[in-house]
Motif scaffolding. Structure first.
Motif, PDB file in Angstrom:
ATOM      1  N   PRO A 138       0.752  -1.184  -0.371  1.00  0.00           N
ATOM      2  CA  PRO A 138      -0.233  -0.464  -0.380  1.00  0.00           C
ATOM      3  C   PRO A 138       1.034   1.238   0.046  1.00  0.00           C
ATOM      4  O   PRO A 138       0.523   2.220  -1.089  1.00  0.00           O
ATOM      5  CB  PRO A 138      -0.999   0.010   1.099  1.00  0.00           C
ATOM      6  CG  PRO A 138      -0.979  -1.444   1.682  1.00  0.00           C
ATOM      7  CD  PRO A 138       0.842  -2.381   1.249  1.00  0.00           C
ATOM      8  N   GLN A 139       1.789   0.873   0.421  1.00  0.00           N
ATOM      9  CA  GLN A 139       2.994   2.101   0.400  1.00  0.00           C
ATOM     10  C   GLN A 139       2.963   3.214  -0.735  1.00  0.00           C
ATOM     11  O   GLN A 139       3.263   3.511  -1.754  1.00  0.00           O
ATOM     12  CB  GLN A 139       4.137   1.878   1.270  1.00  0.00           C
ATOM     13  CG  GLN A 139       3.526   1.880   2.910  1.00  0.00           C
ATOM     14  CD  GLN A 139       5.382   1.993   3.422  1.00  0.00           C
ATOM     15  OE1 GLN A 139       6.140   1.019   3.697  1.00  0.00           O
ATOM     16  NE2 GLN A 139       5.494   2.524   4.602  1.00  0.00           N
ATOM     17  N   LEU A 140       3.920   1.656  -1.637  1.00  0.00           N
ATOM     18  CA  LEU A 140       4.185   1.389  -3.116  1.00  0.00           C
ATOM     19  C   LEU A 140       2.760   2.362  -4.193  1.00  0.00           C
ATOM     20  O   LEU A 140       2.983   3.854  -4.688  1.00  0.00           O
ATOM     21  CB  LEU A 140       4.932   0.268  -3.962  1.00  0.00           C
ATOM     22  CG  LEU A 140       4.841   0.511  -5.156  1.00  0.00           C
ATOM     23  CD1 LEU A 140       6.338   1.518  -4.985  1.00  0.00           C
ATOM     24  CD2 LEU A 140       5.143  -0.489  -5.467  1.00  0.00           C
ATOM     25  N   VAL A 141       2.188   1.840  -3.048  1.00  0.00           N
ATOM     26  CA  VAL A 141       0.310   2.494  -4.390  1.00  0.00           C
ATOM     27  C   VAL A 141       0.357   4.316  -4.059  1.00  0.00           C
ATOM     28  O   VAL A 141       0.082   4.788  -4.374  1.00  0.00           O
ATOM     29  CB  VAL A 141      -0.656   1.598  -4.492  1.00  0.00           C
ATOM     30  CG1 VAL A 141      -1.737   1.693  -4.971  1.00  0.00           C
ATOM     31  CG2 VAL A 141       0.003   0.461  -4.894  1.00  0.00           C
ATOM     32  N   GLY A 142       0.668   4.109  -2.888  1.00  0.00           N
ATOM     33  CA  GLY A 142       0.310   5.323  -1.888  1.00  0.00           C
ATOM     34  C   GLY A 142       1.463   7.023  -2.688  1.00  0.00           C
ATOM     35  O   GLY A 142       0.817   7.801  -3.079  1.00  0.00           O
ATOM     36  N   LEU A 143       2.267   6.374  -2.772  1.00  0.00           N
ATOM     37  CA  LEU A 143       3.469   7.294  -2.676  1.00  0.00           C
ATOM     38  C   LEU A 143       3.000   7.422  -4.553  1.00  0.00           C
ATOM     39  O   LEU A 143       3.339   8.787  -5.423  1.00  0.00           O
ATOM     40  CB  LEU A 143       4.820   6.702  -3.632  1.00  0.00           C
ATOM     41  CG  LEU A 143       5.273   6.277  -2.028  1.00  0.00           C
ATOM     42  CD1 LEU A 143       6.662   5.472  -2.681  1.00  0.00           C
ATOM     43  CD2 LEU A 143       5.974   7.628  -1.124  1.00  0.00           C
ATOM     44  N   ALA A 144       2.541   6.334  -5.833  1.00  0.00           N
ATOM     45  CA  ALA A 144       2.339   6.803  -6.710  1.00  0.00           C
ATOM     46  C   ALA A 144       0.914   7.921  -7.170  1.00  0.00           C
ATOM     47  O   ALA A 144       0.760   8.318  -8.541  1.00  0.00           O
ATOM     48  CB  ALA A 144       2.284   5.530  -7.661  1.00  0.00           C
ATOM     49  N   LEU A 145      -0.517   8.105  -6.223  1.00  0.00           N
ATOM     50  CA  LEU A 145      -0.848   8.418  -6.121  1.00  0.00           C
ATOM     51  C   LEU A 145      -1.508   9.647  -5.163  1.00  0.00           C
ATOM     52  O   LEU A 145      -1.959  10.461  -5.579  1.00  0.00           O
ATOM     53  CB  LEU A 145      -2.263   8.057  -5.333  1.00  0.00           C
ATOM     54  CG  LEU A 145      -3.149   5.935  -5.175  1.00  0.00           C
ATOM     55  CD1 LEU A 145      -3.749   6.103  -4.598  1.00  0.00           C
ATOM     56  CD2 LEU A 145      -3.716   6.754  -7.010  1.00  0.00           C
ATOM     57  N   GLY A 146       0.671  10.068  -4.843  1.00  0.00           N
ATOM     58  CA  GLY A 146       1.454  11.342  -4.520  1.00  0.00           C
ATOM     59  C   GLY A 146       0.650  11.664  -3.226  1.00  0.00           C
ATOM     60  O   GLY A 146       1.157  12.756  -2.802  1.00  0.00           O
ATOM     61  N   GLU A 155       1.931  11.812   0.782  1.00  0.00           N
ATOM     62  CA  GLU A 155       2.823  12.256   1.325  1.00  0.00           C
ATOM     63  C   GLU A 155       3.343  11.292   2.065  1.00  0.00           C
ATOM     64  O   GLU A 155       2.777   9.929   2.337  1.00  0.00           O
ATOM     65  CB  GLU A 155       2.318  13.625   2.042  1.00  0.00           C
ATOM     66  CG  GLU A 155       2.540  14.513   1.648  1.00  0.00           C
ATOM     67  CD  GLU A 155       3.553  15.148   1.122  1.00  0.00           C
ATOM     68  OE1 GLU A 155       4.415  14.823   1.867  1.00  0.00           O
ATOM     69  OE2 GLU A 155       2.758  15.650   0.047  1.00  0.00           O
ATOM     70  N   PRO A 156       4.828  10.718   2.054  1.00  0.00           N
ATOM     71  CA  PRO A 156       5.294   9.789   2.519  1.00  0.00           C
ATOM     72  C   PRO A 156       5.070   9.577   4.123  1.00  0.00           C
ATOM     73  O   PRO A 156       4.915   8.138   4.658  1.00  0.00           O
ATOM     74  CB  PRO A 156       6.676   9.808   2.339  1.00  0.00           C
ATOM     75  CG  PRO A 156       6.795  10.681   1.500  1.00  0.00           C
ATOM     76  CD  PRO A 156       5.408  11.885   1.194  1.00  0.00           C
ATOM     77  N   ARG A 157       5.067  11.014   5.238  1.00  0.00           N
ATOM     78  CA  ARG A 157       4.442  10.435   5.919  1.00  0.00           C
ATOM     79  C   ARG A 157       3.373  10.117   6.173  1.00  0.00           C
ATOM     80  O   ARG A 157       3.500   9.404   7.206  1.00  0.00           O
ATOM     81  CB  ARG A 157       4.843  12.247   6.792  1.00  0.00           C
ATOM     82  CG  ARG A 157       4.715  11.807   8.534  1.00  0.00           C
ATOM     83  CD  ARG A 157       4.925  13.294   8.988  1.00  0.00           C
ATOM     84  NE  ARG A 157       6.322  13.987   8.963  1.00  0.00           N
ATOM     85  CZ  ARG A 157       7.130  13.050   9.633  1.00  0.00           C
ATOM     86  NH1 ARG A 157       6.924  12.512  11.197  1.00  0.00           N
ATOM     87  NH2 ARG A 157       8.628  13.283  10.430  1.00  0.00           N
ATOM     88  N   GLU A 158       2.383  10.492   5.288  1.00  0.00           N
ATOM     89  CA  GLU A 158       0.874   9.870   5.962  1.00  0.00           C
ATOM     90  C   GLU A 158       0.950   8.139   5.265  1.00  0.00           C
ATOM     91  O   GLU A 158       0.002   7.386   6.567  1.00  0.00           O
ATOM     92  CB  GLU A 158      -0.318  10.288   4.836  1.00  0.00           C
ATOM     93  CG  GLU A 158      -0.227  11.760   4.671  1.00  0.00           C
ATOM     94  CD  GLU A 158      -1.257  12.249   3.969  1.00  0.00           C
ATOM     95  OE1 GLU A 158      -2.601  11.908   3.191  1.00  0.00           O
ATOM     96  OE2 GLU A 158      -0.798  12.511   2.500  1.00  0.00           O
ATOM     97  N   LEU A 159       2.141   7.714   5.127  1.00  0.00           N
ATOM     98  CA  LEU A 159       2.133   6.336   5.095  1.00  0.00           C
ATOM     99  C   LEU A 159       2.772   5.294   5.758  1.00  0.00           C
ATOM    100  O   LEU A 159       3.222   4.826   5.407  1.00  0.00           O
ATOM    101  CB  LEU A 159       3.120   6.125   3.535  1.00  0.00           C
ATOM    102  CG  LEU A 159       1.954   6.353   2.504  1.00  0.00           C
ATOM    103  CD1 LEU A 159       2.835   6.502   0.685  1.00  0.00           C
ATOM    104  CD2 LEU A 159       0.702   5.839   1.877  1.00  0.00           C
TER     105      LEU A 159
END
Length: 202
Positions: free
Chosen positions: A166-174, A176-180
């Motif tokens: 989910p972190q990789l997908v979250g980064l792709a969606l834009g 913030e790393p801290r949110e992830l």
């Protein structure tokens, strides 16, 4: 008791039901358009273009092979590679991506567990991966949390960021790393964050 009644509820008994699965997926895309929007966005923008990602399945997700129908659907053991490609990243091939991370035996045979984890990480590093990604929370735990100790057993530096899927997908969606939660990793993820930011700005 009949044979049908004796089977576990989750057992796959009829591959002919695949067409029903396709119909439900099409329904989901129609009724939940966000899924289609995400896929279309990834195909258009390719937000992780240039990021070299080592997929790590582990041993649970790909078993039992007899029930996953690999003989009829060999692409089923490439789901992570397909997702990485859709996101724009480059999937890295290396030995061990379908093997055990070592977590199941860590309380009984710690050295064996950490050697396993260390070998997989080292293989991914030798294949020039920027990071590793896994859908399994136990694999993520062993490959990230235990990585400093694993380095001692394989007698080499590691330091490979390990992302949960989910972190990789979250980064792709834009996101913030801290949110992830990427600031909570044992092995720092700043290089991955920097590369993704540079790709987004290009």
């Amino acid at each position: 008791m009949t044979d049908t009644a004796a089977r576990p509820a989750h057992d796959l008994t009829d591959l002919a039901l695949a067409s029903e699965g396709v119909r439900r997926i099409e329904w989901a895309e129609r009724e939940m358009p966000v899924l289609r929007l995400i896929r279309d966005r990834f195909e258009r923008d390719r937000p992780l273009e240039g990021l070299r990602v080592a997929p790590f399945y582990g041993c649970y997700i790909v078993r039992p092979t007899s029930r996953l129908g690999y003989d009829r659907f060999p692409e089923r053991d490439r789901y992570l590679e397909q997702l990485i490609e859709v996101l724009g990243g480059t999937p890295i091939d290396y030995a061990g991506k379908h093997r055990c991370c070592g977590f199941p035996v860590i309380t009984m045979a710690k050295e064996t567990s950490l050697r396993q984890a260390g070998r997989h990480l080292a293989d991914a590093i030798d294949a020039e991966a920027d990071c590793m990604v896994t859908p399994c929370p136990l694999c993520h735990l062993n490959l990230d949390l235990q990585q400093p100790d694993a380095a001692k057993y394989v007698e080499r530096d590691l330091g490979l960021p390990v992302l949960h899927l989910p972190q990789l997908v979250g980064l792709a969606l834009g996101l913030e790393p801290r949110e992830l939660g990427m600031n909570k990793h044992v092995v720092g993820t700043r290089e991955v964050q920097r590369k993704v930011s540079e790709l987004a700005a290009a």
